[in-house]
Motif scaffolding. Structure first.
Motif, PDB file in Angstrom:
ATOM      1  N   UNK A  42      22.327   9.916   6.771  1.00 17.22           N
ATOM      2  CA  UNK A  42      20.909  10.258   6.858  1.00 17.22           C
ATOM      3  C   UNK A  42      20.639  11.183   8.044  1.00 17.22           C
ATOM      4  N   UNK A  43      21.625  11.320   8.946  1.00 15.50           N
ATOM      5  CA  UNK A  43      21.512  12.200  10.104  1.00 15.50           C
ATOM      6  C   UNK A  43      22.780  13.040  10.190  1.00 15.50           C
ATOM      7  N   UNK A  44      22.643  14.271  10.588  1.00 10.51           N
ATOM      8  CA  UNK A  44      23.790  15.176  10.671  1.00 10.51           C
ATOM      9  C   UNK A  44      24.545  14.933  11.971  1.00 10.51           C
ATOM     10  N   UNK A  45      25.881  14.831  11.848  1.00 11.56           N
ATOM     11  CA  UNK A  45      26.718  14.738  13.036  1.00 11.56           C
ATOM     12  C   UNK A  45      26.688  13.397  13.735  1.00 11.56           C
ATOM     13  N   UNK A  46      26.374  12.323  13.009  1.00  7.91           N
ATOM     14  CA  UNK A  46      26.304  10.985  13.608  1.00  7.91           C
ATOM     15  C   UNK A  46      27.249  10.045  12.860  1.00  7.91           C
TER      16      UNK A  46
END
Length: 204
Positions: A150-154
Protein backbone atom coordinates in the motif's frame (compact mmCIF):
# COMPACT_ATOMS: atom_id res chain seq x y z
CA UNK A 1 -32.44 -5.83 10.34
CA UNK A 2 -32.51 -4.49 6.80
CA UNK A 3 -32.47 -0.90 8.09
CA UNK A 4 -29.41 -1.66 10.23
CA UNK A 5 -27.61 -3.12 7.22
CA UNK A 6 -28.53 -0.10 5.12
CA UNK A 7 -27.28 2.25 7.81
CA UNK A 8 -23.99 0.36 7.93
CA UNK A 9 -23.69 0.62 4.15
CA UNK A 10 -24.14 4.39 4.38
CA UNK A 11 -21.49 4.78 7.08
CA UNK A 12 -19.01 2.73 5.08
CA UNK A 13 -19.25 5.19 2.19
CA UNK A 14 -17.40 7.86 4.16
CA UNK A 15 -13.62 7.94 3.70
CA UNK A 16 -10.69 10.33 3.73
CA UNK A 17 -11.00 10.61 -0.04
CA UNK A 18 -14.78 11.21 0.08
CA UNK A 19 -15.71 12.66 3.48
CA UNK A 20 -18.99 14.31 2.37
CA UNK A 21 -22.07 12.66 0.88
CA UNK A 22 -25.50 13.88 -0.18
CA UNK A 23 -28.79 11.97 -0.55
CA UNK A 24 -28.55 11.66 -4.35
CA UNK A 25 -25.03 10.18 -4.20
CA UNK A 26 -25.95 7.82 -1.37
CA UNK A 27 -29.05 6.62 -3.20
CA UNK A 28 -27.05 5.81 -6.33
CA UNK A 29 -24.27 4.11 -4.39
CA UNK A 30 -26.35 1.76 -2.23
CA UNK A 31 -29.22 1.28 -4.69
CA UNK A 32 -32.21 2.87 -2.93
CA UNK A 33 -34.62 5.69 -3.72
CA UNK A 34 -33.43 9.21 -2.95
CA UNK A 35 -36.20 9.58 -0.36
CA UNK A 36 -34.97 6.44 1.42
CA UNK A 37 -31.40 7.68 1.34
CA UNK A 38 -32.48 11.00 2.78
CA UNK A 39 -34.38 9.24 5.58
CA UNK A 40 -31.34 7.10 6.40
CA UNK A 41 -29.08 10.14 6.52
CA UNK A 42 -31.49 11.99 8.80
CA UNK A 43 -31.77 9.02 11.19
CA UNK A 44 -27.99 8.71 11.37
CA UNK A 45 -27.76 12.45 12.01
CA UNK A 46 -30.33 12.14 14.80
CA UNK A 47 -28.19 9.39 16.37
CA UNK A 48 -25.11 11.62 16.21
CA UNK A 49 -23.33 9.32 13.79
CA UNK A 50 -23.54 11.89 10.98
CA UNK A 51 -23.55 15.67 10.94
CA UNK A 52 -25.58 17.69 8.46
CA UNK A 53 -23.80 20.49 6.59
CA UNK A 54 -25.22 23.79 5.37
CA UNK A 55 -24.79 22.64 1.76
CA UNK A 56 -27.19 19.72 2.33
CA UNK A 57 -24.51 17.05 2.45
CA UNK A 58 -23.37 15.03 5.45
CA UNK A 59 -20.12 14.18 7.19
CA UNK A 60 -19.26 11.78 10.02
CA UNK A 61 -20.49 12.86 13.45
CA UNK A 62 -18.60 13.27 16.71
CA UNK A 63 -20.52 10.41 18.31
CA UNK A 64 -18.35 8.01 16.30
CA UNK A 65 -15.22 9.45 17.92
CA UNK A 66 -16.77 8.95 21.34
CA UNK A 67 -17.67 5.34 20.53
CA UNK A 68 -14.17 4.64 19.22
CA UNK A 69 -12.60 6.13 22.35
CA UNK A 70 -14.86 4.04 24.55
CA UNK A 71 -13.99 0.88 22.64
CA UNK A 72 -10.26 1.50 22.93
CA UNK A 73 -10.47 2.34 26.64
CA UNK A 74 -12.56 -0.73 27.47
CA UNK A 75 -10.80 -3.20 25.19
CA UNK A 76 -8.23 -4.86 27.41
CA UNK A 77 -6.17 -5.95 24.42
CA UNK A 78 -5.72 -2.39 23.19
CA UNK A 79 -4.70 -1.23 26.65
CA UNK A 80 -2.09 -3.99 26.75
CA UNK A 81 -0.76 -3.84 23.20
CA UNK A 82 -0.55 -0.09 22.50
CA UNK A 83 1.95 0.67 25.32
CA UNK A 84 4.10 -2.26 24.16
CA UNK A 85 3.94 -0.94 20.58
CA UNK A 86 5.27 2.42 21.84
CA UNK A 87 8.12 0.63 23.63
CA UNK A 88 9.01 -1.31 20.49
CA UNK A 89 9.01 1.81 18.30
CA UNK A 90 11.29 3.57 20.79
CA UNK A 91 13.62 0.56 20.99
CA UNK A 92 13.96 0.08 17.22
CA UNK A 93 13.51 3.66 16.04
CA UNK A 94 11.05 2.43 13.42
CA UNK A 95 7.34 2.71 12.75
CA UNK A 96 5.26 0.16 14.64
CA UNK A 97 1.62 -0.64 13.85
CA UNK A 98 -1.02 -2.38 15.91
CA UNK A 99 -3.66 -3.55 13.43
CA UNK A 100 -6.93 -5.47 13.35
CA UNK A 101 -8.78 -7.23 10.56
CA UNK A 102 -12.20 -5.91 9.52
CA UNK A 103 -13.47 -8.48 7.02
CA UNK A 104 -10.82 -8.29 4.29
CA UNK A 105 -9.35 -4.93 5.32
CA UNK A 106 -6.60 -3.99 7.75
CA UNK A 107 -7.53 -1.27 10.23
CA UNK A 108 -4.58 0.53 11.82
CA UNK A 109 -5.68 0.81 15.46
CA UNK A 110 -2.47 2.58 16.51
CA UNK A 111 0.57 3.67 14.51
CA UNK A 112 3.64 4.92 16.32
CA UNK A 113 5.87 6.86 13.93
CA UNK A 114 9.17 8.00 15.49
CA UNK A 115 11.36 10.68 13.87
CA UNK A 116 12.56 9.30 10.56
CA UNK A 117 10.00 6.47 10.59
CA UNK A 118 7.97 5.61 7.51
CA UNK A 119 4.42 6.90 7.17
CA UNK A 120 1.32 4.90 8.05
CA UNK A 121 -1.32 4.18 5.39
CA UNK A 122 -3.99 6.87 5.60
CA UNK A 123 -6.90 4.51 4.99
CA UNK A 124 -7.71 0.82 5.63
CA UNK A 125 -6.02 -1.40 3.07
CA UNK A 126 -6.71 -4.85 1.69
CA UNK A 127 -5.29 -7.57 3.94
CA UNK A 128 -3.33 -9.08 1.06
CA UNK A 129 -1.35 -5.86 0.58
CA UNK A 130 0.52 -5.98 3.88
CA UNK A 131 2.07 -8.58 6.18
CA UNK A 132 -0.02 -7.09 9.01
CA UNK A 133 -3.12 -8.37 7.24
CA UNK A 134 -1.60 -11.54 5.82
CA UNK A 135 -0.71 -12.92 9.27
CA UNK A 136 -4.35 -12.51 10.28
CA UNK A 137 -6.13 -13.62 7.13
CA UNK A 138 -3.94 -16.71 6.64
CA UNK A 139 -3.43 -17.63 10.31
CA UNK A 140 0.32 -17.42 9.73
CA UNK A 141 2.45 -18.58 12.65
CA UNK A 142 5.59 -16.74 13.65
CA UNK A 143 6.94 -13.58 11.98
CA UNK A 144 6.12 -12.82 8.34
CA UNK A 145 8.29 -10.42 6.30
CA UNK A 146 7.19 -8.78 3.07
CA UNK A 147 6.49 -5.54 1.21
CA UNK A 148 3.88 -3.08 2.40
CA UNK A 149 2.33 -2.80 -1.05
CA UNK A 150 0.00 0.00 0.00
CA UNK A 151 3.11 2.21 0.26
CA UNK A 152 6.05 2.43 -2.13
CA UNK A 153 9.45 1.37 -0.85
CA UNK A 154 8.29 0.04 2.53
CA UNK A 155 8.88 -3.44 3.96
CA UNK A 156 7.29 -4.84 7.13
CA UNK A 157 7.74 -7.67 9.58
CA UNK A 158 4.50 -8.70 11.28
CA UNK A 159 3.16 -11.23 13.72
CA UNK A 160 -0.32 -12.20 14.85
CA UNK A 161 -1.00 -11.55 18.53
CA UNK A 162 -2.76 -13.48 21.24
CA UNK A 163 -3.21 -12.02 24.71
CA UNK A 164 -4.04 -14.56 27.39
CA UNK A 165 -4.84 -17.00 24.58
CA UNK A 166 -7.31 -14.63 22.86
CA UNK A 167 -6.66 -13.33 19.30
CA UNK A 168 -6.23 -9.59 19.35
CA UNK A 169 -4.78 -8.39 16.03
CA UNK A 170 -1.29 -8.04 14.61
CA UNK A 171 1.85 -6.09 15.41
CA UNK A 172 4.24 -4.93 12.73
CA UNK A 173 7.54 -3.11 12.33
CA UNK A 174 7.83 -1.18 9.05
CA UNK A 175 10.82 0.59 7.55
CA UNK A 176 12.17 1.73 4.22
CA UNK A 177 13.06 -1.34 2.16
CA UNK A 178 16.72 -0.32 2.03
CA UNK A 179 17.01 0.11 5.81
CA UNK A 180 14.91 -2.97 6.49
CA UNK A 181 17.33 -5.17 4.53
CA UNK A 182 20.14 -4.38 6.99
CA UNK A 183 18.02 -4.92 10.12
CA UNK A 184 15.68 -7.72 9.09
CA UNK A 185 16.82 -10.21 11.73
CA UNK A 186 16.78 -7.56 14.47
CA UNK A 187 13.17 -6.63 13.72
CA UNK A 188 12.06 -10.26 13.46
CA UNK A 189 13.64 -11.19 16.79
CA UNK A 190 12.15 -8.15 18.52
CA UNK A 191 8.69 -8.98 17.22
CA UNK A 192 9.01 -12.61 18.24
CA UNK A 193 10.01 -11.65 21.77
CA UNK A 194 7.18 -9.12 21.99
CA UNK A 195 4.65 -11.70 20.80
CA UNK A 196 5.70 -14.05 23.60
CA UNK A 197 5.41 -11.28 26.21
CA UNK A 198 1.92 -10.38 25.08
CA UNK A 199 0.83 -14.02 24.93
CA UNK A 200 1.42 -14.11 28.66
CA UNK A 201 -0.42 -10.82 29.09
CA UNK A 202 2.55 -9.41 30.97
CA UNK A 203 4.39 -6.13 30.48
CA UNK A 204 7.93 -6.67 31.69
Amino acid sequence: MLSVRRAAEVLELFSVERPHWGPTEVAAEIGVAKSSAHALLRELEHAGLLEGMACGRYRLGWRLAELARTMLQTNGHSATVVPVAHELAHELGETVHFAALDRDRVLYVASIVPPGGVAAPRVPVSAELTPLGQVLSTEHRGVLVGPQRALIGVTCAATALRVRDEPTGSLGVCASTERFATQRDVYARALGATRKRLARGVRE
